[in-house]
Write a protein that holds these residues in place. Structure first.
Motif, PDB file in Angstrom:
ATOM      1  N   VAL A  59      49.537   0.456  56.771  1.00  0.00           N
ATOM      2  CA  VAL A  59      50.318  -0.132  57.868  1.00  0.00           C
ATOM      3  C   VAL A  59      51.670   0.572  57.898  1.00  0.00           C
ATOM      4  O   VAL A  59      52.257   0.825  56.839  1.00  0.00           O
ATOM      5  CB  VAL A  59      50.531  -1.650  57.639  1.00  0.00           C
ATOM      6  N   ARG A  60      52.137   0.872  59.092  1.00  0.00           N
ATOM      7  CA  ARG A  60      53.431   1.568  59.188  1.00  0.00           C
ATOM      8  C   ARG A  60      54.534   0.728  58.576  1.00  0.00           C
ATOM      9  O   ARG A  60      54.599  -0.490  58.778  1.00  0.00           O
ATOM     10  CB  ARG A  60      53.754   1.871  60.647  1.00  0.00           C
ATOM     11  N   GLN A  61      55.410   1.381  57.849  1.00  0.00           N
ATOM     12  CA  GLN A  61      56.432   0.686  57.087  1.00  0.00           C
ATOM     13  C   GLN A  61      57.427  -0.035  58.003  1.00  0.00           C
ATOM     14  O   GLN A  61      57.941  -1.091  57.666  1.00  0.00           O
ATOM     15  CB  GLN A  61      57.176   1.706  56.212  1.00  0.00           C
ATOM     16  N   ASP A  62      57.655   0.567  59.206  1.00  0.00           N
ATOM     17  CA  ASP A  62      58.685   0.012  60.079  1.00  0.00           C
ATOM     18  C   ASP A  62      58.272  -1.308  60.721  1.00  0.00           C
ATOM     19  O   ASP A  62      59.066  -1.958  61.391  1.00  0.00           O
ATOM     20  CB  ASP A  62      59.080   1.037  61.151  1.00  0.00           C
ATOM     21  N   THR A  63      57.015  -1.718  60.534  1.00  0.00           N
ATOM     22  CA  THR A  63      56.576  -2.974  61.141  1.00  0.00           C
ATOM     23  C   THR A  63      56.997  -4.172  60.291  1.00  0.00           C
ATOM     24  O   THR A  63      56.798  -5.319  60.703  1.00  0.00           O
ATOM     25  CB  THR A  63      55.049  -2.989  61.321  1.00  0.00           C
ATOM     26  N   GLY A  64      57.538  -3.915  59.128  1.00  0.00           N
ATOM     27  CA  GLY A  64      58.113  -4.986  58.315  1.00  0.00           C
ATOM     28  C   GLY A  64      57.073  -5.869  57.653  1.00  0.00           C
ATOM     29  O   GLY A  64      55.864  -5.605  57.703  1.00  0.00           O
ATOM     30  N   ASP A  65      57.564  -6.944  57.047  1.00  0.00           N
ATOM     31  CA  ASP A  65      56.677  -7.828  56.282  1.00  0.00           C
ATOM     32  C   ASP A  65      55.790  -8.676  57.183  1.00  0.00           C
ATOM     33  O   ASP A  65      54.779  -9.211  56.739  1.00  0.00           O
ATOM     34  CB  ASP A  65      57.512  -8.739  55.383  1.00  0.00           C
ATOM     35  N   GLN A  66      56.206  -8.777  58.443  1.00  0.00           N
ATOM     36  CA  GLN A  66      55.418  -9.621  59.364  1.00  0.00           C
ATOM     37  C   GLN A  66      53.992  -9.100  59.480  1.00  0.00           C
ATOM     38  O   GLN A  66      53.046  -9.883  59.487  1.00  0.00           O
ATOM     39  CB  GLN A  66      56.074  -9.597  60.730  1.00  0.00           C
ATOM     40  N   ALA A  67      53.886  -7.795  59.571  1.00  0.00           N
ATOM     41  CA  ALA A  67      52.560  -7.184  59.712  1.00  0.00           C
ATOM     42  C   ALA A  67      51.718  -7.510  58.493  1.00  0.00           C
ATOM     43  O   ALA A  67      50.525  -7.828  58.606  1.00  0.00           O
ATOM     44  CB  ALA A  67      52.691  -5.677  59.879  1.00  0.00           C
TER      45      ALA A  67
END
Lengths: 628, 290
Positions: A59-67
């Motif tokens: 998962v792309r890192q910039d999507t944060g913990d929500q992802a």
């Protein structure tokens, strides 16, 4: 050198070789195992211990913990038995390690993981690390089903699943990896894809004719060889399969001629018109004309139904792709829109529900048909006029537009068998690939280039491949370590002995050529024994063939002997001085040459037996010592 | 004691020794003079078997040297000492160990060998440097240590290969004095390759002139240097006149001054005779090299 050994130096030389091999071998072995252990730990840190996890979701890192939270929720909702753990962040991606519950360790379970997590924001793919497994990669879509079936038929295989162009065969036991790999390799080797690149685009019939010709020639050559055109099963899953299905639907639409339907409607209208005129003229053939008209109507309705079914089929395929979140979304949507515009009578329509108003069309035809059957309250002229209107209202199937759409899809399908400049065949029962290629080249002619591809590549799973890389790393570390230590021993010890041998040969008046050959021989022997011995002791024959290390050592030793004078040349002055004092050659080496040179293994080995150059000897001397 | 017969050695196309023959009696000193590259050093190395001759034979005490192998050859080398042009000391050993190397390797106990070495160092007046390493010695001291190293084995024959040619003129005297002292004892034979004509005249029983690998003249020193009409003899005679004519004035003896006043030919003969009668330990006062 032989004279030196005869005088007793062979013990020193033997000790040198043994110590060099034992110490070097142990050191090199330790280096190799250290490297392997370090890298293994690094791998386990990245993807867990072997068998601990089955897949890594990126998962792309910039999507944060929500992802990640959403991913966890999805997995938990799907099955409470899913175990997941956040792995290390690498190169801008977060990695979530997932272990499947026992009940989901099936083909369907693994293949459904993507659909479960693909709409998580920032999702960027899955890497399977399930073990034990053997992977067949680069599988042609047309062969995917066959490979899966074959893999699943093996008793050692627990289940097999597809992921992209790779097929995973998950085994029951790690002991079976080699056996299954061999079986799959044999299966893959019996298949070959013949990729014929034509000099110019050919129409389908010509390509088919060419295909038939090549197949016939191959069959003539080897009756056991089964060759067939490569086609893709539309039912196959995956984006390529969707595209193939859409392509098929468009091609079938093209086959269905709206012109024919239109001519049938116009024919029916003419008949109705003539019936109306006949009725007015009290014709006796009314019954016969009516039957004919009804037949025409039935055919028109049949064709209309077929058209409706195919349009629905195409719409379904395109909609599936459009909703699938593929990279080709925009293209497909445009394509669909274009298609629907044409079938919707030139008006932009919302695909695919309002694609074609065939329902109304059919209702109109049905109504006319019913009225014809009852012949009640029927204005035949009006009916003929309605039929003509219907025929005019029929949408055009523009062959050029269809061809363009097909071309777009073919471009998407890189390996499309529909490429007019390509012909793809599949051969079974292949024994000799080169011979096969030769025959196909002969059959196809000079203008065609033939490429024979394997049907897939069998390889261990990524973790096993990584472990093989680690073995490679260990092998490299072992070779480099052995090389380094060998060079050290050679430069510090062997070169001194070889240079000493040269000096002795000079005194004996031997020719340079003979001396050079002798020194190269001894250097080669030393290299073979020392380098080969080090590597063998470090890894046995597990990493590198013993004979190879012997050869490499001999070659290095012989080559380095040429530079022995530069690397560790014995000074002539002390050599001659000691020789003139009647010092024996072995003593000369031990007492004069080695202590004066670099402190290698021989320095330490000969030190205890040395009579001079020792502090206790020097300390004996006091003034008046000579008189005592 | 030593017979050299038709000794020949080639290095490729270059003939280093061309059928060289001579005899040497026990206790006799042979001085070999000749221009550079005439084969003098090669001759000495062949005699010590540091170089294998191509043909010819060497007999030492009636034994053919070319037949010697292994321990016999080493024993021969111990009986024939060699002093090189450069000292060739072994740098990681003390002076004492350098000198003791031969005896120790000959099989003597270390203590006996060290005593022999210490005695040899005393003979060359270097006892105080026994524990020193060669790097700390002067050039003259190094060469004296090399002489001691040779003497420690008590050789029957000593081969001197221009031992003073690499030395500073000031240091030459100390080495020549030792050589003159050894020659005067006449207890061992010596072959001296040198360019020091007065020294050769003083210490040699016989003299040989070498040129292009051949001995062109050999015999009594006066006979070789003065009596011979061979071109090489004439060359050396002229060299002697030019470089050493003023020697008598420096000797500082009345006889010398008297001799210096004589005619040149007489001067040469008388000078040679005078030098031969020099007492042991005589020093050249640094005027030899002119």
């Amino acid at each position: 050198m032989l004279a030196l050994f005869r005088e007793g130096f062979w013990r020193d030389a033997l000790a040198l070789v043994i110590v060099a091999v034992v110490l070097g071998g142990l050191a090199v072995g330790a280096i190799g195992r250290g490297v392997e252990a370090y890298l293994t730990r690094a791998v386990s840190g990245l993807v867990g211990a072997p068998g601990e996890f089955d897949a890594v979701v990126h998962v792309r890192q910039d999507t944060g913990d929500q992802a990640l939270r959403l991913l966890g929720e999805r997995l938990a909702q799907s099955h409470p038995g899913f175990v997941y753990r956040r792995g290390p962040d690498l190169a801008g991606y977060r990695n979530v390690l997932i272990r499947f519950p026992r009940e989901l360790r099936t083909r369907e379970g693994f293949e459904s993981l993507r659909s479960l997590v693909e709409d998580v924001p920032g999702f960027d793919g899955i890497t399977y690390i399930v073990q034990p497994a053997v992977v067949i990669s680069e599988v042609h879509p047309a062969l995917r089903r066959e490979f899966l079936d074959y893999a699943a038929s093996l008793s050692e295989v627990e289940f097999a699943f597809a992921s992209g162009s790779s097929l995973w065969t998950v085994l029951r036991s790690p002991d079976d990896v080699e056996r299954v790999q061999r079986a799959l390799e044999a299966f893959v080797a019996s298949l070959a894809i013949l990729d014929l690149r034509l000099a110019a685009p050919l129409d389908l019939p010509l390509r088919e004719a060419m295909s038939r010709d090549v197949i016939a020639r191959l069959h003539e050559h080897d009756a056991a060889l089964r060759v067939m055109p490569l086609t893709v099963d539309p039912a196959e899953n995956g984006p390529s399969a969707d595209l193939f299905a859409a392509r098929e639907a468009i091609a079938r639409l093209g086959e269905l001629s709206s012109q024919e339907l239109r001519s049938r409607l116009l024919e029916a209208a003419d008949l109705v018109e003539s019936m109306a005129n006949g009725l007015q003229g009290e014709s006796s053939d009314d019954e016969a004309d009516l039957g004919y008209v009804l037949d025409a109507f039935a055919q028109a309705v049949d064709q209309l139904e077929l058209l409706e079914a195919r349009v629905a089929d195409l719409a379904r395929q395109l909609r599936g792709m459009a909703e699938g979140g593929q990279a080709s979304d925009v293209l497909i949507a445009l394509l669909l829109q274009k298609l629907m515009e044409r079938w919707g009578g030139g008006q932009p329509v919302e695909p695919p529900r309002s694609a074609v108003d065939v329902e109304t069309l059919r209702k109109g035809l049905d109504a006319i048909s019913a009225r014809l059957e009852s012949l009640e309250d029927l204005d035949l002229h009006q009916a003929a006029s309605a039929l003509r209107e219907l025929a005019t209202a029929l949408p055009e199937v523009d062959p050029e537009a269809s061809a363009r759409m097909l071309a777009v899809i073919d471009a998407l399908l890189q390996q499309s068998p529909q490429d007019p400049q390509r012909l793809l065949l599949m051969a079974r029962g292949v024994s000799d690939v080169r011979e096969l290629q030769r025959i196909v080249e002969t059959a196809a002619g000079d203008a065609v280039r033939v490429y024979v591809q394997s049907a897939g590549v069998v390889q261990p799973d990524p973790r096993t491949a990584m472990l093989q890389l680690l073995i490679g790393a260990r092998r490299a570390a072992t070779i480099l370590g052995a090389l380094l230590l060998f060079l050290l021993v050679y430069v510090f010890d062997a070169t001194t002995l070889l240079s000493f041998a040269r000096r002795c040969a000079e005194v004996r008046g031997e020719s340079r050529l003979k001396t050079g050959a002798e020194v190269a021989l001894w250097g080669g022997l030393f290299g073979a024994v020392t380098f080969g011995g080090m590597v063998w002791l470090a890894s046995g024959s597990e990493l590198i063939r013993f004979s190879l290390t012997l050869l490499a050592g001999a070659a290095m030793g012989a080559l380095l002997s040429l530079a022995s004078e530069r690397l560790g040349g014995v000074e002539r002055a002390p050599f001659l001085a000691a020789l003139s004092l009647g010092v024996a050659e072995p003593d000369l080496v031990r007492e004069v040459i080695i202590p004066a040179g670099r402190p290698g293994i021989l320095y330490w080995l000969t030190r205890p037996g040395r009579k001079l150059g020792r502090k206790d000897v020097i300390d004996r001397f006091r003034p008046g010592f000579a008189e005592r | 004691m030593l017979q050299v017969h038709q000794l020949t050695k080639r290095f490729g196309d270059h003939v280093a020794l061309d059928a060289v023959s001579f005899d040497l009696k026990a206790g006799e000193t042979l001085a070999i003079l000749g221009p550079s590259g005439s084969g003098k050093s090669t001759l000495l190395r062949c005699i010590q078997r540091l170089i294998a001759p191509d043909s010819g034979e060497i007999w030492f005490c009636g034994q053919p040297v070319s037949q010697l192998r292994g321990e016999e050859l080493r024993a021969y080398r111990r009986r024939v000492g060699f002093v090189f042009q450069h000292p060739h000391l072994i740098e990681h050993m003390t002076v004492l160990e350098n000198v003791a190397l031969g005896p120790v390797m000959a099989g003597l106990s270390t203590n006996v060998a060290l005593r022999l070495a210490a005695a040899a160092l005393e003979r060359v007046q270097l006892s105080d440097k026994a524990r020193a390493y060669p790097a700390s010695l002067s050039g003259g001291e190094r060469q004296r240590a090399a002489i001691a190293r040779t003497l420690a084995l008590e050789p029957q024959l000593i081969l001197w290969d221009e031992p003073t040619s690499a030395l500073d003129p000031i240091l030459v005297d100390e080495v020549l004095a030792i050589m003159a002292e050894l020659a005067s004892r006449r207890d061992r034979a010596m072959i001296v390759v040198t360019h020091e004509i007065p020294f050769a005249l003083a210490v040699a029983d016989r003299m040989a002139l070498m040129e292009r690998g051949k001995i062109v003249v050999q015999g009594e020193p006066e006979e070789v240097l003065v009596g011979s009409d061979a071109p090489l003899s004439r060359k050396f005679r002229r060299l002697y006149e030019v470089r050493y004519a003023g020697l008598y004035h420096h000797i500082g003896t009345r006889r010398g001054r008297k001799e210096a006043a004589r005619s040149r030919s007489q001067q040469r003969l008388a000078g040679a005779a005078l030098l031969r009668r020099l007492p042991a330990g005589w020093r050249w006062k640094g005027t030899i090299s002119g």
